[in-house]
Design a protein around this motif. Structure first.
Motif, PDB file in Angstrom:
ATOM      1  N   ASP A 169      -2.343   5.133  -7.892  1.00 25.43           N
ATOM      2  CA  ASP A 169      -0.950   5.298  -7.457  1.00 25.43           C
ATOM      3  C   ASP A 169      -0.295   3.936  -7.223  1.00 25.43           C
ATOM      4  O   ASP A 169       0.861   3.705  -7.602  1.00 25.43           O
ATOM      5  N   GLY A 170      -1.031   3.038  -6.565  1.00 23.34           N
ATOM      6  CA  GLY A 170      -0.479   1.725  -6.285  1.00 23.34           C
ATOM      7  C   GLY A 170      -0.188   0.948  -7.552  1.00 23.34           C
ATOM      8  O   GLY A 170       0.873   0.310  -7.675  1.00 23.34           O
ATOM      9  N   GLU A 193      -3.751   6.068   2.569  1.00 23.07           N
ATOM     10  CA  GLU A 193      -4.295   5.029   1.692  1.00 23.07           C
ATOM     11  C   GLU A 193      -3.404   4.834   0.469  1.00 23.07           C
ATOM     12  O   GLU A 193      -3.112   3.698   0.069  1.00 23.07           O
ATOM     13  N   SER A 194      -2.942   5.934  -0.119  1.00 20.47           N
ATOM     14  CA  SER A 194      -2.050   5.830  -1.272  1.00 20.47           C
ATOM     15  C   SER A 194      -0.760   5.111  -0.894  1.00 20.47           C
ATOM     16  O   SER A 194      -0.286   4.223  -1.627  1.00 20.47           O
ATOM     17  N   PRO A 247      -5.466   6.974  -4.818  1.00 24.13           N
ATOM     18  CA  PRO A 247      -4.670   5.975  -4.100  1.00 24.13           C
ATOM     19  C   PRO A 247      -4.537   4.652  -4.846  1.00 24.13           C
ATOM     20  O   PRO A 247      -3.446   4.078  -4.908  1.00 24.13           O
ATOM     21  N   ARG A 248      -5.617   4.157  -5.414  1.00 26.25           N
ATOM     22  CA  ARG A 248      -5.551   2.879  -6.127  1.00 26.25           C
ATOM     23  C   ARG A 248      -4.689   3.003  -7.380  1.00 26.25           C
ATOM     24  O   ARG A 248      -3.840   2.145  -7.663  1.00 26.25           O
ATOM     25  N   ARG A 293      -0.242   2.929   1.387  1.00 28.76           N
ATOM     26  CA  ARG A 293      -0.483   1.499   1.591  1.00 28.76           C
ATOM     27  C   ARG A 293      -0.611   0.761   0.263  1.00 28.76           C
ATOM     28  O   ARG A 293      -0.135  -0.370   0.121  1.00 28.76           O
ATOM     29  N   HIS A 294      -1.231   1.394  -0.722  1.00 32.16           N
ATOM     30  CA  HIS A 294      -1.316   0.784  -2.047  1.00 32.16           C
ATOM     31  C   HIS A 294       0.070   0.676  -2.695  1.00 32.16           C
ATOM     32  O   HIS A 294       0.306  -0.230  -3.496  1.00 32.16           O
TER      33      HIS A 294
END
Length: 381
Positions: free
Chosen positions: A175-176, A207-208, A172-173, A210-211
């Motif tokens: 990806d952002g 979560e992804s 997720p992080r 949102r990032h």
């Protein structure tokens, strides 16, 4: 006009470099192309990309007796007869085999009338479609899976694309960070979608998303497993970005379940999976009741690409951001099977013309397939 011969071609290639997504590296791409030949000498083409060998066996054993000697103009009647052979296999290779046959029958029926498939099915609603590049892909063999994206995106933009769909799903992080880097690179006027390729659980997908939220994505595709209706519903309810999917769904009932649950905002049936033109149009009619956009998923050879252009031209426009849906997906990786009958150029405005030649507009000589063939077979009436 009657079908007198069915020719099958199992073929494929090894992408160089290999391409990857959130779940795997793709080091080999295999397909089944079906060529239906009539007593007039006309040839119609269909494709399977997901389970080519299994679908080929089903064409030979179950579907050939229905098709050989039949008129392509009876594709509706033949579709129902083919569905009757499926038994329990309504979302797998059986449906894929029917999809390839249905595509080829529509191609032949339209050719016999001297008009395009879109014209034969009521008339195209548009002559051009906005195109998006399906790329870049993850490289899990590298230290930085997204490290090559900037260079590849520069090349995509030079090809006139005004939209692109990079693969996501490393974490997720990550990806952002990737999505924001892509947005900074392309600016505010290029549309960006991401494809997670079924790589996350629902909570990880949220979560992804949102990032990636500040990257202003047009949609997030296949965030969870393809038939996980509760998972899709959870993601759709939790994030503002549109959620897309459906390429792996093979039945009308499967799409019904997703629509009833409000689990998707963009539907992407693949003609090689969902029942060819007949299946696609049934799904589009169902989606119209929910006022949702439908567009073909396309990730195969020139056969599905040409068929998808005809199908997309028939879909009622839905407002997107920007412009209107549907878009047409263009595999922007190194795929030699897309150029077997000449490339379809993307114009300066980011659109592709819908061919108006008879059938799907594909003039493909089987001899062109020779470098990629692993097996061929023929059945005659």
């Amino acid at each position: 006009m009657k079908v007198v011969e069915i020719r099958g071609y199992l073929l494929g290639f090894a992408p160089s470099p290999a391409i990857g997504n959130a779940t795997r590296m793709i080091r080999r791409r295999d397909f089944l192309l079906l060529e239906l030949v009539t007593d007039t000498g006309a040839r119609g083409w269909g494709e399977v990309f997901a389970s080519p060998a299994a679908a080929a066996a089903l064409v030979r054993t179950r579907l050939a007796p229905i098709i050989l000697g039949a008129s392509p103009h009876h594709h509706g009647r033949l579709y129902d007869r083919m569905l009757g052979t499926l038994g329990y296999d309504r979302r797998g290779p059986g449906m894929m085999a029917i999809s390839a046959v249905d595509m080829a029958l529509h191609d032949l029926a339209a050719q016999d009338r001297g008009i395009s498939v879109a014209e034969a099915l009521g008339g195209a609603l548009r002559t051009r479609l906005p195109a998006y590049a399906s790329a870049p892909f993850i490289t899990t063999d590298a230290a930085e899976p997204y490290g090559h994206y900037q260079t590849e995106i520069d090349g995509i933009l030079r090809r006139n694309f005004r939209a692109l769909k990079p693969r996501a799903g490393v974490s997720p992080r990550a990806d952002g960070i990737m999505a924001m880097a892509v947005r900074r690179q392309v600016g505010p006027d290029i549309s960006v979608m991401v494809d997670i390729n079924q790589g996350y659980t629902a909570r990880a997908a949220i979560e992804s998303a949102r990032h990636m939220e500040e990257a202003d994505l047009l949609w997030i595709e296949e965030p969870v497993q393809p038939e996980d209706v509760p998972g899709y519903s959870m993601v759709s309810a939790a994030v503002p970005t549109a959620i897309a999917g459906g390429e792996a769904l093979g039945s009308l009932a499967a799409f019904r379940d997703f629509l009833a649950a409000g689990a998707m905002s963009v539907l992407q049936p693949d003609l090689t999976v969902c029942g060819g033109f007949t299946g696609f149009l049934r799904i589009a009619a169902l989606a119209a009741a929910y006022d949702l956009p439908v567009m073909p998923h396309v990730f195969g050879t020139v056969v599905n690409m040409r068929a998808a252009l005809q199908a997309a031209a028939l879909v009622t426009p839905r407002r997107g951001a920007p412009g209107e849906y549907p878009w047409i997906e263009c595999d922007a990786s190194a795929n030699p099977l897309l150029d077997l009958a000449g490339a379809l150029p993307v114009s300066a405005d980011g659109t592709i013309a819908v061919p108006d030649a008879p059938g799907t507009g594909l003039d493909l000589q089987s001899e062109r397939l020779a470098p990629w063939i692993s097996e061929t077979w023929r059945l005659a009436a």
